[in-house]
Design a protein around this motif. Structure first.
Motif, PDB file in Angstrom:
ATOM      1  N   MET A   1     -23.688  -9.755   8.198  1.00  0.00           N
ATOM      2  CA  MET A   1     -22.755  -9.681   7.119  1.00  0.00           C
ATOM      3  C   MET A   1     -22.170  -8.278   7.056  1.00  0.00           C
ATOM      4  O   MET A   1     -22.712  -7.404   6.418  1.00  0.00           O
ATOM      5  CB  MET A   1     -23.447 -10.039   5.811  1.00  0.00           C
ATOM      6  N   GLU A   2     -21.078  -8.110   7.744  1.00  0.00           N
ATOM      7  CA  GLU A   2     -20.420  -6.815   7.799  1.00  0.00           C
ATOM      8  C   GLU A   2     -19.434  -6.661   6.643  1.00  0.00           C
ATOM      9  O   GLU A   2     -18.954  -7.623   6.078  1.00  0.00           O
ATOM     10  CB  GLU A   2     -19.691  -6.643   9.131  1.00  0.00           C
ATOM     11  N   ALA A   3     -19.119  -5.432   6.346  1.00  0.00           N
ATOM     12  CA  ALA A   3     -18.270  -5.108   5.207  1.00  0.00           C
ATOM     13  C   ALA A   3     -16.823  -4.890   5.633  1.00  0.00           C
ATOM     14  O   ALA A   3     -16.537  -4.478   6.748  1.00  0.00           O
ATOM     15  CB  ALA A   3     -18.792  -3.844   4.539  1.00  0.00           C
ATOM     16  N   ASP A   4     -15.927  -5.163   4.692  1.00  0.00           N
ATOM     17  CA  ASP A   4     -14.509  -4.828   4.824  1.00  0.00           C
ATOM     18  C   ASP A   4     -14.209  -3.773   3.777  1.00  0.00           C
ATOM     19  O   ASP A   4     -14.659  -3.869   2.638  1.00  0.00           O
ATOM     20  CB  ASP A   4     -13.631  -6.056   4.558  1.00  0.00           C
ATOM     21  N   TYR A   5     -13.429  -2.771   4.168  1.00  0.00           N
ATOM     22  CA  TYR A   5     -13.062  -1.698   3.239  1.00  0.00           C
ATOM     23  C   TYR A   5     -11.560  -1.720   3.032  1.00  0.00           C
ATOM     24  O   TYR A   5     -10.787  -1.731   3.991  1.00  0.00           O
ATOM     25  CB  TYR A   5     -13.508  -0.343   3.781  1.00  0.00           C
ATOM     26  N   ASP A   6     -11.135  -1.712   1.781  1.00  0.00           N
ATOM     27  CA  ASP A   6      -9.721  -1.643   1.421  1.00  0.00           C
ATOM     28  C   ASP A   6      -9.426  -0.221   0.955  1.00  0.00           C
ATOM     29  O   ASP A   6      -9.908   0.202  -0.104  1.00  0.00           O
ATOM     30  CB  ASP A   6      -9.413  -2.654   0.317  1.00  0.00           C
ATOM     31  N   PHE A   7      -8.647   0.500   1.748  1.00  0.00           N
ATOM     32  CA  PHE A   7      -8.343   1.906   1.473  1.00  0.00           C
ATOM     33  C   PHE A   7      -7.587   2.067   0.156  1.00  0.00           C
ATOM     34  O   PHE A   7      -7.849   2.991  -0.607  1.00  0.00           O
ATOM     35  CB  PHE A   7      -7.524   2.485   2.632  1.00  0.00           C
ATOM     36  N   GLU A   8      -6.627   1.175  -0.106  1.00  0.00           N
ATOM     37  CA  GLU A   8      -5.800   1.282  -1.314  1.00  0.00           C
ATOM     38  C   GLU A   8      -6.619   1.138  -2.592  1.00  0.00           C
ATOM     39  O   GLU A   8      -6.422   1.889  -3.544  1.00  0.00           O
ATOM     40  CB  GLU A   8      -4.691   0.217  -1.292  1.00  0.00           C
ATOM     41  N   THR A   9      -7.533   0.161  -2.632  1.00  0.00           N
ATOM     42  CA  THR A   9      -8.311  -0.074  -3.853  1.00  0.00           C
ATOM     43  C   THR A   9      -9.649   0.657  -3.835  1.00  0.00           C
ATOM     44  O   THR A   9     -10.355   0.657  -4.840  1.00  0.00           O
ATOM     45  CB  THR A   9      -8.577  -1.576  -4.056  1.00  0.00           C
ATOM     46  N   ASP A  10     -10.009   1.267  -2.683  1.00  0.00           N
ATOM     47  CA  ASP A  10     -11.289   1.965  -2.521  1.00  0.00           C
ATOM     48  C   ASP A  10     -12.453   1.013  -2.833  1.00  0.00           C
ATOM     49  O   ASP A  10     -13.357   1.327  -3.598  1.00  0.00           O
ATOM     50  CB  ASP A  10     -11.346   3.211  -3.402  1.00  0.00           C
ATOM     51  N   CYS A  11     -12.388  -0.172  -2.213  1.00  0.00           N
ATOM     52  CA  CYS A  11     -13.370  -1.220  -2.476  1.00  0.00           C
ATOM     53  C   CYS A  11     -13.976  -1.733  -1.167  1.00  0.00           C
ATOM     54  O   CYS A  11     -13.255  -1.999  -0.216  1.00  0.00           O
ATOM     55  CB  CYS A  11     -12.681  -2.362  -3.223  1.00  0.00           C
TER      56      CYS A  11
END
Length: 109
Positions: A1-11
């Motif tokens: 279960m790898e993570a996704d990072y959203d740069f715009e929302t810092d999530c």
């Protein structure tokens, strides 16, 4: 279960299963746990304001670019109910235990 990072929302988002999220439990001000309707099992987890949260865990300033390009985050299931968010930044590692989201016996009455 790898993570996704959203740069715009810092999530940081980690999808655990394909089930639809029915309710969200706030673990703390940064961590939200989405639960299924059928059996209240975790289906996704989100880390809000991830760069600030990671900075506190590692006790140093970590910017959004570092989170996006260098941080590895994944979810581990230890046993049936225990979840751990594991963060790796180079040789440094930090494990964050996610408490089980129990239903309130008071609300069930």
């Amino acid at each position: 279960m790898e993570a996704d990072y959203d740069f715009e929302t810092d999530c940081i988002s980690i999808r655990i299963s394909n089930e639809k999220a029915y309710e969200t439990v706030e673990i703390n001000s940064n961590i939200l746990l989405d639960l299924s309707q059928r059996n209240k099992k975790p289906v996704a987890i989100e880390v809000l304001d991830a760069s600030e949260f990671i900075s506190r865990l590692f006790a140093k300033k970590i910017d959004k670019a570092t989170v996006k390009n260098k941080l590895r985050a994944h979810l581990k299931r230890n046993g049936k109910a225990e979840l751990t968010l594991d963060f790796e930044l180079g040789r440094e590692r930090y494990a964050y235990a996610i408490p089980k989201a129990y239903e309130s016996p008071v609300l069930a009455v």
